[in-house]
Design a protein around this motif. Structure first.
Motif, mmCIF file in Angstrom:
data_model
loop_
_atom_site.group_PDB
_atom_site.id
_atom_site.type_symbol
_atom_site.label_atom_id
_atom_site.label_comp_id
_atom_site.label_asym_id
_atom_site.label_seq_id
_atom_site.Cartn_x
_atom_site.Cartn_y
_atom_site.Cartn_z
ATOM 1 N N GLN A 171 37.989 47.197 50.480
ATOM 2 C CA GLN A 171 37.683 48.102 49.377
ATOM 3 C C GLN A 171 37.067 49.399 49.883
ATOM 4 O OE1 GLN A 171 35.324 45.310 47.107
ATOM 5 N NE2 GLN A 171 37.024 44.789 45.751
ATOM 6 N N ASP B 293 47.977 43.705 38.455
ATOM 7 C CA ASP B 293 47.093 44.859 38.670
ATOM 8 C C ASP B 293 47.159 45.232 40.144
ATOM 9 O OD1 ASP B 293 45.161 46.782 38.901
ATOM 10 O OD2 ASP B 293 43.580 45.661 37.882
ATOM 11 N N ASP C 149 43.915 46.182 42.097
ATOM 12 C CA ASP C 149 42.902 45.162 42.342
ATOM 13 C C ASP C 149 43.209 44.510 43.686
ATOM 14 O OD1 ASP C 149 42.142 42.097 42.230
ATOM 15 O OD2 ASP C 149 40.818 43.101 40.803
ATOM 16 N N GLN D 84 44.184 40.786 43.860
ATOM 17 C CA GLN D 84 45.519 40.495 43.333
ATOM 18 C C GLN D 84 46.612 40.969 44.300
ATOM 19 O OE1 GLN D 84 46.472 41.230 39.206
ATOM 20 N NE2 GLN D 84 44.310 41.213 38.611
#
Length: 282
Positions: free
Chosen positions: A8, A212, A215, A218
């Protein structure tokens, strides 16, 4: 293997890189680049087996082809941040004599680039050729391609889909960035694609959905699932549902940032929305 927080953080840094590259030369394609960031980060940091000791033939390693080559800022950032070339080279994006052209090219010898792309519709055909070559070379590695959903309006795509399905090319994973937008507007308005899942299945492809695509968890799960379905007599497609311009509020929900750079005020707002990271700007 990177953990979720690291992935992230890298995604945030890549988004900062994309915006800075496009802003610096007042040229480029931020919308799709921002939308596919999680996918590209996951692919290069967690999924693909490759060497940064770059060789054009891609033998004995996984290979990626960016068919929608206009989102080159994303690819360049990820290649630099994973060790293919110095991160500082990102500041040459789209400048004269740069290896980082507006669309990826091979003439400049940029590590990580095996084919000139961006003339839409061609990347899947090239990927299928690479996949067949790997089979002939007894190379068990995979070929990955990324297409835009607007790109699927090109006829060559459907010839390639038909060929791969009929010939059971089961060592390729094609991802479709299903953001519903293209340069002229929403894909449904420009040329409605109907049910991509039904079409792909009718062409004998296996289909994985990522609901998604922004995300990271995912995206990772979808890529893992797609990889598990290779080698089973069918090519594999991922329908990756993303938001064009994701991460910048005024770029989301519109096609207008497909190929437009932000002005100074917009750039300040965008950068304030994506926090600085420990990876640092180039």
């Amino acid at each position: 293997m990177a953990n979720l927080q690291e992935l992230q953080e890298l995604s945030a840094q890549v988004r900062r890189d994309i915006l800075r590259m496009v802003y610096a030369v007042n040229s480029g394609h931020p919308g799709g680049s921002l939308g596919c960031t999680e996918f590209m980060v996951a692919l290069y940091k967690e999924v693909m087996d490759y060497s940064t000791d770059f060789k054009m033939d891609g033998k004995d390693e996984d290979v990626f082809i960016l068919s929608n080559g206009h989102i080159s800022p994303l690819l360049y950032s990820v290649l630099a941040r994973t060790g293919f070339f110095p991160v500082s080279e990102l500041q040459t994006f789209r400048k004269l004599n740069s290896r980082l052209q507006g669309h990826p090219t091979t003439h400049e010898g940029l590590p990580g680039i095996r084919i000139a792309t961006g003339s839409l519709g061609q990347g899947l055909s090239a990927g299928i050729g690479l996949a067949i070559a790997k089979k002939l070379n007894n190379d068990s590695h995979l070929v990955y391609t990324l297409q835009g959903d607007g790109e699927l309006q090109e006829g060559q795509i459907w010839e390639a889909l038909m060929y791969a399905g009929a010939n059971k090319v089961d060592n390729i994973i094609m991802t479709i960035d299903a953001n519903g937008r293209q340069i002229d507007g929403d894909t449904d308005d420009v040329l409605n694609l109907g049910s991509l899942e039904d079409k792909l299945k009718s062409f004998m492809w296996d289909v994985v959905h990522v609901k998604d695509g922004n995300d990271m968890e995912q995206v990772l799960a979808g890529l893992k699932e797609a990889k598990s379905r290779t080698g089973k007599q069918k090519p594999v497609a991922i329908l990756l549902h993303t938001e064009m311009g994701y991460g910048v509020d005024f770029m989301v929900g519109t096609h207008e940032w497909h190929g437009k750079a932000p002005n100074a005020e917009q750039m300040e707002s965008a950068m304030n929305q994506i926090p600085e990271t420990s990876l640092k700007d180039y």
